[in-house]
Design a protein around this motif. Structure first.
Motif, short mmCIF file in Angstrom:
data_model
loop_
_atom_site.label_atom_id
_atom_site.label_comp_id
_atom_site.label_asym_id
_atom_site.label_seq_id
_atom_site.Cartn_x
_atom_site.Cartn_y
_atom_site.Cartn_z
N SER A 277 -9.72 19.20 -0.02
CA SER A 277 -9.41 17.80 -0.31
C SER A 277 -7.90 17.58 -0.32
CB SER A 277 -9.99 17.42 -1.67
OG SER A 277 -9.67 16.10 -1.99
N GLU A 278 -7.46 16.43 0.20
CA GLU A 278 -6.04 16.12 0.24
C GLU A 278 -5.75 14.93 -0.67
OE1 GLU A 278 -2.58 14.66 3.40
OE2 GLU A 278 -4.63 14.99 4.09
N PRO A 279 -5.02 15.14 -1.79
CA PRO A 279 -4.69 14.01 -2.68
C PRO A 279 -3.80 13.00 -1.97
CG PRO A 279 -4.29 16.13 -3.73
CD PRO A 279 -4.50 16.41 -2.28
N ASP A 280 -3.86 11.78 -2.42
CA ASP A 280 -3.00 10.72 -1.90
C ASP A 280 -1.81 10.60 -2.84
OD1 ASP A 280 -1.74 8.45 -1.02
OD2 ASP A 280 -3.57 7.25 -0.82
N PRO A 281 -0.64 11.06 -2.42
CA PRO A 281 0.52 11.08 -3.34
C PRO A 281 0.93 9.69 -3.81
CG PRO A 281 1.19 11.59 -1.08
CD PRO A 281 -0.30 11.58 -1.08
N THR A 282 0.66 8.66 -3.03
CA THR A 282 1.07 7.31 -3.43
C THR A 282 0.24 6.79 -4.61
OG1 THR A 282 -0.44 6.25 -1.87
CG2 THR A 282 1.76 6.79 -1.06
N GLN A 283 -0.93 7.40 -4.83
CA GLN A 283 -1.81 6.92 -5.91
C GLN A 283 -1.75 7.79 -7.17
OE1 GLN A 283 -3.04 4.08 -5.56
NE2 GLN A 283 -2.72 3.86 -3.32
N VAL A 284 -0.93 8.85 -7.14
CA VAL A 284 -0.86 9.74 -8.30
C VAL A 284 -0.45 9.00 -9.58
CG1 VAL A 284 0.38 11.71 -9.30
CG2 VAL A 284 -0.52 11.84 -6.96
N PRO A 285 0.59 8.14 -9.56
CA PRO A 285 0.95 7.43 -10.80
C PRO A 285 -0.18 6.54 -11.32
CG PRO A 285 2.71 7.28 -9.18
CD PRO A 285 1.54 7.86 -8.46
#
Length: 717
Positions: free
Chosen positions: A179-187
Motif C-alpha cells: 500500500s502507498e500512503p498519500d502524503p498530502t492527506q497525512v495531516p
C-alpha cells in the motif's frame, strides 16, 4: 429567530399532545425541520478522501468523510442527545471488502432546543476503516462507492442534507503488492485520529445497575478526579448526560459515576428502550491547569451491583417489619378464609391429643415456610437475571395473566365448595378435615402453602418499605427476611396449636359452623372478584364477557359434580357427571383464558374525524356498538380475524368505534340519519362513494369480500 423557535415549540407541543404513532411523529419532524432550515447561506461541503494512493491485499486503510459546515451550523454525534439525525454513510464495495462503523470524534456539549446536544461545528472528519480481501489480485483497480446523509442545525433551525438526496461518492484505487500512503492527506488523518477518543491504558471501566441507577465504576485511576470537571457523553439515548462531575463519588480505591436513566423521550413523549450495555466518552478537565483528557468507554455490559449487607442495627427493623407484615396478612381477605377454616379445625379438636394438635401447627408452619422459600427463591433468581431497567418485586407473579387466572379460579371454586355446591377432599383443601388423621396433617401442610400463594396479592400495600429493603439485600439476609415474614403469617396458628387451652376459649362446635363456613365463601368470592378486576385489566375490558361466561361454565361444572357425583349415585350416573364436569370446566377455562393480543386498533368515533379522513382520501369503517349488545359482541369474535385486519391495513382503512353503552345524542342522531334505530350497525365509508351499511350479523368471509370490492388499494407514492 425567536418567532421560529416559538413556532417549532408550539407546533411540536400541539402535535405531541395528540400522541400519534411514532412514525407519524418522525414524518412530521422530517417535513418540519428542513423547511425551517432554508435560511442557510450555503450548503455543507462534503468530500470523501482515502489515506492511500494504492491498496494492498489484506491491508486495512482508512477513508475520511469530511463535512465543512456553513458558519454557525453544526451536525451531530452518534447520539445527538435529542431527535436530530446523525451522519450516516452506506458503502457499496467490491466483493470481499469490508467496512467498519464510523469512528466518531469527541463531540461538543451544546445547548439545544430541548436540552443538551452533542454536536460538531466547523469541519468534522469521520473515519471508516476499509479492509480488502487477502486474495486481491495486484495490478487491478478497485472502485469504492458510498452515499452519505446528515443533518445540520443552528438556534432551533434544522435541515437535512444534501437537499436533493444522499451525496454520492466514488473512489478508484489501484492494487499494488504494498500500500502507498498519500502524503498530502497525512495531516488530515493524523488530526482526525487525534480527535477520536481511545480507551484508557492504565485503568478500566465496568458498569453496574442498582435499582433504577446506573453506575460506571472506574478502577485503577491514580488521579484525584475530584479535582477535575468530569463529563460523560453517552452513546445511547437511554443514558443521561453527566455534566461537570455530577454523581461522582469515591468507593474505596475506585471512583463511581452515577448516571440517570432516560425512560421517556422529552420531545416525542415515547418510551425510550433500555439497553444492556453502556458506552460513551469521558471528558476530564483539570480544575487547576485546564488541561483536558478524553477517554473512550467501549461498549460495556451492565452487570448487577453487589448487594451490601446491612448492619445488625439496620437489619433488625427490616426483620421486625417483615414479621409484623406476616401477622397483618392473617387479617387480609386473601388469607383470612383459609386461616378461619383452620381455626374451625382447632374447635373440632378441643380436648384431643395435644401432640397431634402441635403436629398440625408445625405442618401448617412448614407449608408456609417451604412455599415462602420457594417463592422468594424464584424472586431472588428473577432479581439476579433481571435486565437493565427491569425491577422485580414481591407479588410480581401477578403480572402474569395465567397466574391471576389460576388464583381466581381457585378462589372461585373453593368458594363454591364452602357454600355447599360440592365437597372436595380435605387432602386437597383441608376444609372441614379431620385434623387428627394423616390426611388432616397433609391438609394442614397444604393450607400453609395455599395461605402463602393467596397472601402475595395483599402483601405489597402493607409491606412496601420492608419488602423494598429486603429485595436489595445479599442472599443470607434476603432469605432470612422472608423467613421472618413466613413466621409472621403462621404464628397465630402455631401459638394455638402449642397452647391448646387457648382453643378452649373459642366457641364449641355446632350448627353455627356451617353458617360460618358459608360466610367464609363470600370472602373467597370477594377475593375472586378482586382477582377478576386485576385479570380484566391485563386482558382488556372487551374480553371480560368471555371470562364471565367461563366462570359460569366452571360453576355449572361444580354444580353437576356436587349434584350427581355423590356416593349414593350409581356408577353410570357418576361417570356421566364426571364427564360433563370435565367438559364444562375445560370449556370454562378455555373461555376465560388470556386471549391472543388483538391486532385491530379502534379510534373513538366522531363525525368531524370521519369527514376529515374522507377529505384526505382515507376510507373509514365505523362500528356502532355497545357493551350490552350481544350481537355486537358476536360480530367482534367472528368478523375481524387476522386476515381481515391485514386486509384493512393493506387498504389503508381507519377503524372507528361509536360506543353507545351510555347514552350519546351524537350517536343517536347519526343512527337516525342512517335510517337505523337499533344496533349493531356497521358502516363503510369510501371517498367519493356512498356509505355501505353492512348486515347485522357479520363474518370474516363477508368482510373480506366487502373490503376487496369496495376499498381500492392505495396509490404507491
Amino acid at each position: 429567530m425567536r418567532f421560529q423557535r416559538l413556532l417549532i415549540t408550539t407546533l411540536l407541543a400541539g402535535f405531541i399532545s395528540s400522541n400519534p404513532p411514532a412514525q407519524a411523529q418522525e414524518d412530521l419532524l422530517d417535513s418540519l425541520m428542513p423547511k425551517l432550515g432554508d435560511e442557510a447561506t450555503s450548503d455543507t461541503v462534503a468530500t470523501l478522501v482515502p489515506e492511500v494512493k494504492s491498496v494492498a491485499p489484506g491491508k486495512p486503510f482508512s477513508v475520511a468523510l469530511k463535512l465543512q459546515h456553513p458558519a454557525g451550523w453544526h451536525s451531530y454525534y452518534l447520539n445527538s442527545g435529542g431527535i436530530e439525525k446523525s451522519p450516516e454513510i452506506k458503502w457499496t464495495l467490491p466483493e470481499g471488502f469490508t467496512a467498519s462503523e464510523l469512528q466518531w470524534p469527541t463531540p461538543e456539549v451544546t445547548d439545544g432546543l430541548f436540552g443538551k446536544s452533542f454536536s460538531y461545528s466547523g469541519t468534522p472528519v469521520f473515519l471508516t476503516e476499509i479492509t480488502p480481501p487477502a486474495n486481491l489480485p495486484a495490478g487491478s483497480t478497485i472502485t469504492l462507492k458510498a452515499s452519505a446523509v446528515w443533518q445540520i442545525c443552528r438556534e432551533g433551525q434544522c435541515r437535512d442534507e444534501p437537499k436533493d438526496g444522499p451525496a454520492k461518492f466514488e473512489i478508484a484505487l489501484p492494487v499494488n503488492a504494498s500500500s502507498e500512503p498519500d502524503p498530502t492527506q497525512v495531516p488530515l488523518f493524523a488530526a482526525a485520529r487525534a480527535e477520536i477518543p481511545q480507551p484508557a491504558k492504565d485503568w478500566s471501566v465496568t458498569a453496574e445497575t442498582s435499582g433504577t441507577e446506573l453506575r460506571l465504576r472506574l478502577k485503577g485511576v491514580t488521579a484525584d478526579l475530584s479535582q477535575a470537571s468530569l463529563t460523560f457523553i453517552p452513546d445511547y439515548p437511554f443514558i443521561a448526560l453527566a455534566l461537570d462531575g455530577a454523581g461522582l463519588t469515591r468507593d474505596g480505591d475506585d471512583w463511581l459515576l452515577t448516571l440517570k436513566r432516560v425512560t421517556k423521550d422529552p420531545v416525542l413523549d415515547q418510551p425510550v428502550p433500555q439497553g444492556k450495555e453502556i458506552a460513551g466518552v469521558l471528558v476530564g478537565k483539570s480544575a487547576i491547569t485546564g488541561e483536558s483528557k478524553v477517554v473512550q468507554v467501549p461498549p460495556t455490559k451492565i452487570g448487577k451491583a453487589p448487594a451490601a449487607p446491612l448492619s445488625l442495627a439496620a437489619f433488625l427493623p427490616v426483620l421486625g417489619g417483615m414479621l409484623l407484615g406476616g401477622l397483618i396478612l392473617n387479617l387480609m381477605p386473601c388469607v383470612f378464609p383459609v386461616i378461619g377454616l383452620k381455626i374451625m379445625g382447632f374447635v373440632q379438636q378441643s380436648g384431643q391429643d395435644r401432640k397431634k394438635i402441635v403436629l398440625h401447627g408445625l405442618a401448617f408452619t412448614a407449608g408456609v415456610l417451604i412455599s415462602f422459600w420457594a417463592l422468594s427463591g424464584v424472586l431472588f433468581a428473577l432479581r439476579s437475571a433481571a435486565g437493565p431497567g427491569q425491577e422485580i418485586g414481591w407479588g410480581y407473579q401477578l403480572q402474569n395473566p395465567w397466574t391471576v387466572l389460576v388464583l381466581m379460579l381457585l378462589m372461585f371454586v373453593m368458594g363454591l365448595s364452602m357454600y355447599g355446591i360440592f365437597e372436595i377432599g380435605t387432602s386437597v383443601t383441608s376444609v372441614g378435615g379431620k385434623l387428627q388423621t394423616k390426611q388432616g396433617v397433609s391438609g394442614s401442610f397444604f393450607s400453609g402453602i395455599l395461605a402463602t400463594v393467596v397472601a402475595t396479592p395483599c402483601s405489597a400495600p402493607f409491606l412496601g418499605a420492608a419488602i423494598g429493603a429486603a429485595i436489595a439485600l445479599p442472599p443470607f439476609q434476603f432469605f432470612t427476611a422472608f423467613t421472618a415474614m413466613a413466621l409472621g403469617l403462621s404464628l397465630p396458628y402455631l401459638i394455638l396449636s402449642i397452647f391448646p387451652k387457648l382453643v378452649d376459649l373459642l366457641p364449641r362446635p355446632g350448627a353455627w359452623m356451617e353458617s360460618f363456613k358459608q360466610a367464609m365463601a363470600f370472602l373467597l368470592f370477594a377475593t375472586a372478584g378482586y382477582l377478576l378486576w386485576v385479570y380484566v385489566g391485563q386482558i382488556d375490558l372487551d374480553n371480560m364477557l368471555n371470562v364471565i361466561f367461563g366462570l359460569t361454565a366452571v360453576a355449572i361444572a361444580a354444580w353437576i359434580f356436587g349434584r350427581w357425583h355423590s356416593p349414593f349415585r350409581s356408577r353410570r350416573v357418576k361417570t356421566v357427571a364426571l364427564v360433563l364436569t370435565v367438559l364444562f370446566a375445560a370449556g370454562g377455562v378455555k373461555l376465560a383464558a388470556p386471549p391472543a393480543k388483538s391486532e385491530i386498533t379502534w379510534e373513538p368515533w366522531s363525525q368531524a374525524r370521519v369527514d376529515e379522513l374522507l377529505d384526505e382520501g382515507t376510507p373509514v369503517y365505523v362500528d356502532f356498538t355497545a357493551k350490552w349488545c350481544a350481537t355486537c359482541q358476536l360480530n367482534k369474535k367472528r368478523a375481524y380475524p387476522k386476515e381481515v385486519v391485514a386486509l384493512m391495513k393493506e387498504r389503508g382503512m381507519v377503524l372507528m368505534r361509536a360506543d353507545k353503552t351510555n347514552p350519546d345524542p351524537a350517536i343517536d342522531a347519526k343512527l337516525e340519519e342512517l335510517g337505523r334505530s337499533a344496533i349493531p350497525v356497521n358502516v363503510l365509508y369510501v371517498p367519493e362513494k356512498d356509505p355501505v351499511i353492512t348486515p347485522e350479523l357479520l363474518d370474516a368471509g363477508y368482510m373480506k369480500d366487502l373490503i376487496t370490492r369496495e376499498v381500492p388499494l392505495p396509490e404507491k407514492k
